[in-house]
Every structure is written in structure tokens, then in C-alpha cells.
Design a protein around this motif. Sequence first.
Motif, PDB file in Angstrom:
ATOM      1  N   VAL A   1      67.757  10.424   6.122  1.00  0.00           N
ATOM      2  CA  VAL A   1      66.399  10.461   5.579  1.00  0.00           C
ATOM      3  C   VAL A   1      66.511  10.694   4.081  1.00  0.00           C
ATOM      4  O   VAL A   1      67.115  11.688   3.638  1.00  0.00           O
ATOM      5  CB  VAL A   1      65.561  11.581   6.234  1.00  0.00           C
ATOM      6  N   ALA A   2      65.963   9.781   3.297  1.00  0.00           N
ATOM      7  CA  ALA A   2      66.010   9.921   1.845  1.00  0.00           C
ATOM      8  C   ALA A   2      65.170  11.123   1.409  1.00  0.00           C
ATOM      9  O   ALA A   2      64.059  11.340   1.913  1.00  0.00           O
ATOM     10  CB  ALA A   2      65.507   8.652   1.175  1.00  0.00           C
ATOM     11  N   VAL A   3      65.690  11.902   0.476  1.00  0.00           N
ATOM     12  CA  VAL A   3      64.992  13.088  -0.015  1.00  0.00           C
ATOM     13  C   VAL A   3      65.086  13.122  -1.539  1.00  0.00           C
ATOM     14  O   VAL A   3      65.961  12.497  -2.142  1.00  0.00           O
ATOM     15  CB  VAL A   3      65.598  14.385   0.569  1.00  0.00           C
ATOM     16  N   ASP A   4      64.162  13.862  -2.147  1.00  0.00           N
ATOM     17  CA  ASP A   4      64.212  14.047  -3.589  1.00  0.00           C
ATOM     18  C   ASP A   4      65.364  14.970  -3.950  1.00  0.00           C
ATOM     19  O   ASP A   4      65.695  15.906  -3.216  1.00  0.00           O
ATOM     20  CB  ASP A   4      62.899  14.648  -4.094  1.00  0.00           C
ATOM     21  N   GLY A   5      65.965  14.693  -5.065  1.00  0.00           N
ATOM     22  CA  GLY A   5      67.076  15.520  -5.520  1.00  0.00           C
ATOM     23  C   GLY A   5      67.670  14.923  -6.769  1.00  0.00           C
ATOM     24  O   GLY A   5      67.355  13.787  -7.150  1.00  0.00           O
ATOM     25  N   PRO A   6      68.524  15.667  -7.435  1.00  0.00           N
ATOM     26  CA  PRO A   6      69.151  15.144  -8.653  1.00  0.00           C
ATOM     27  C   PRO A   6      69.980  13.908  -8.339  1.00  0.00           C
ATOM     28  O   PRO A   6      70.713  13.865  -7.355  1.00  0.00           O
ATOM     29  CB  PRO A   6      70.020  16.301  -9.140  1.00  0.00           C
ATOM     30  N   ALA A   7      69.840  12.895  -9.182  1.00  0.00           N
ATOM     31  CA  ALA A   7      70.612  11.667  -8.978  1.00  0.00           C
ATOM     32  C   ALA A   7      72.090  11.956  -9.183  1.00  0.00           C
ATOM     33  O   ALA A   7      72.477  12.715 -10.077  1.00  0.00           O
ATOM     34  CB  ALA A   7      70.144  10.580  -9.951  1.00  0.00           C
TER      35      ALA A   7
END
Length: 340
Positions: free
Chosen positions: A144-150
Motif C-alpha cells: 500500500v503506497a503511503v506518504d513519506g520522504p522520497a
Amino acid sequence: MVVFVCAECGAAMTTKVARVALPDHSGQKYGHGLLPSLLEPGTYVVDPGDGRPWEPLKPEPESHGVRLLTYCVSGAPNRIGIAPGDVRGTVFIPERLGGCCCGWDGQYGPNLACARCGCPVATRVDDCGFWQVVWLEPEAVRPVAVDGPAQRVIDWAELPTTPPVDPRGFWSPLWEAAAAVALAHLLAASGGERVSVPKGPVAQVFRRVIDRLLPPEPPERHLVLAGPGLSAATTDIALVPRHPQTGEVWPCDAGAVVPLSAGVWTYMAFNDDRRLVPAAYGMPAVVRRDDPPPLLPSSPFRPDGRVFLSTLERLAAVRQPWLRRIYDRVKDRPHMDPFA
């Protein structure tokens, strides 16, 4: 970044992780001591595995002196490896934890279940001689894609370096695994012809094993180091770095390219382990330093034979009779010289 969740109930199984390239030593078994984690925290890998059987081979004339068979090597494809500390929401499956030494080797199948729904989701491996890792079953979890630092992808000029010797003064198992993977690709690229190697660490790692596996007669092909920071040279075979995050192989115009773990390649390309020889009349006391000389193993370098075989099994070139003879020779005698 992604979080892997249980495919059955949706519970989170991991922290946020970013994908990196599969290390050469992912399938290595080394010694009898406890080894560290296979992966850095916050990363994951996908192991394509060897679940695809070799395709049936056409019979070869008896003059080749080989019998070609069809093999199916065990192993679930596309397993997802993560660092043990990045696991969340799991419980052990007690009946699948026996029969090991200092930990668990996963020989009984998945030994971790989802704490919410009880479905088997992963296999923890941390027994002595194994790099510690948790393998998520690809059908039991989903990303599941999540927000976070690239994830920052390092530049070719920032490649890490891996010393060839461990703190005990032995050859590093990382070098033994990386050299074994590169050796399989090198043999395939050689076409069965003799290969010359440059002096220095490349010769220390590859010359001895090449001399034992390839014929000594010409014609001869030439192997050189190529990559970032080195002058470009046209050659038969180039030994180039493989990016540790993306898995990309350094592009060059050589006739054939042999990828090598970036840390090992960087050390070979830019480090000089030759010991200094004192001048004829000695060195002034004020010039002497307290730094100890670099550790150098007393034994010849030996690539990991099991890693070499598992890599060769995945190459299409192993269907060629001459390379198949080498494969069978090493498989029948896995501890033969020059392998460990």
C-alpha cells in the motif's frame, strides 16, 4: 514508500519501507556464528526466486560427453525481504519453530502469522549461519503506497565501499558472495575461452578460479575494470558496478558486461592494499605512525561455491554443454578447490 499489509484482513505487517536491489549474499549460508541483518532498516527487496524450472533441453550428440537434464530448483518466487525490526502485527506459529540451532531457518514454512486474522504471512530466518531477514509471502501480503520522504538515490560517484577483510582477519563473506555471482556471469561471457585479468585485487579474486575452470590455451579474452571514475576503454569483457539501490548496471561499450556488487567494485577500483616497504636506511622515528597495517588474509580467496551454483542455474548460458560441464563439476564437488 510502501507499507505491506495482510492480504486477508488489511492489517499492517511492516513499517514504511523503500525498495532496494537484492544483495548478492541474500541466499548465502556462512559459518556457524550469528550474522547481522541482510537489509538496512526501512528497505525491502524482492527475490525473483528460482521457482521456474529449466526448460527441457534438446538432446546433444554423444560426442559432447554430457547428459542434459531438466531441473526444478525449489524456492518461492517473488518473496519480499525486510529487516526483522521492520515487522509489525505478527505472532509466531509455534509448531513451525523447531529443529534449528540458535534461531529459526524457516525450513518448516512460514513461521509468522498475522496477529489479527491468524493467516501465515512470513518466514523469519535468524539461525546461525544465516543473514537475518523476514521473507513476506507474496500471496499473503500486498503493498500500500503511503506518504513519506522520497528515497534518495545515490549518484554513481557516491558508491559505498566494502572492505575485503572482516575484523577477524578472514575474507569477508560479502566479497565471497559478490565474487561468486560475478564469476558465474564472467564464465557465461567468456564463451569458454581463456580470460586474462588485470593485476591487483581483480587478479587476487578471479585469476585463480578462472585458471582452474577455463582452458589455458588461446584464444584469449580480456577483462578490465570499468565504471565511474575510471578511464573508458574498449575491451572484450568489462567488470562494472551494479547500483546498490536500483540494481542498474553501469553502461559501457565493452563486448560483454559483468556486474559486480558496488561496494566490492569500488574497493577494487580505488584501494591499494600493498604494504609499504621501509627505505634502505629505515624511516625516521618522527615519521612513523601508529596506524596498524591493513588486515590481509593469509589464505587464498575462495568464492562461495553455493552462491556460484545458484547464480549459474538462473543463466540461460548454462544450457551450453561446456558451461554445463563446469556446473556439474562444481555441484558434484562443492568444496573442491578453489571454492570454499
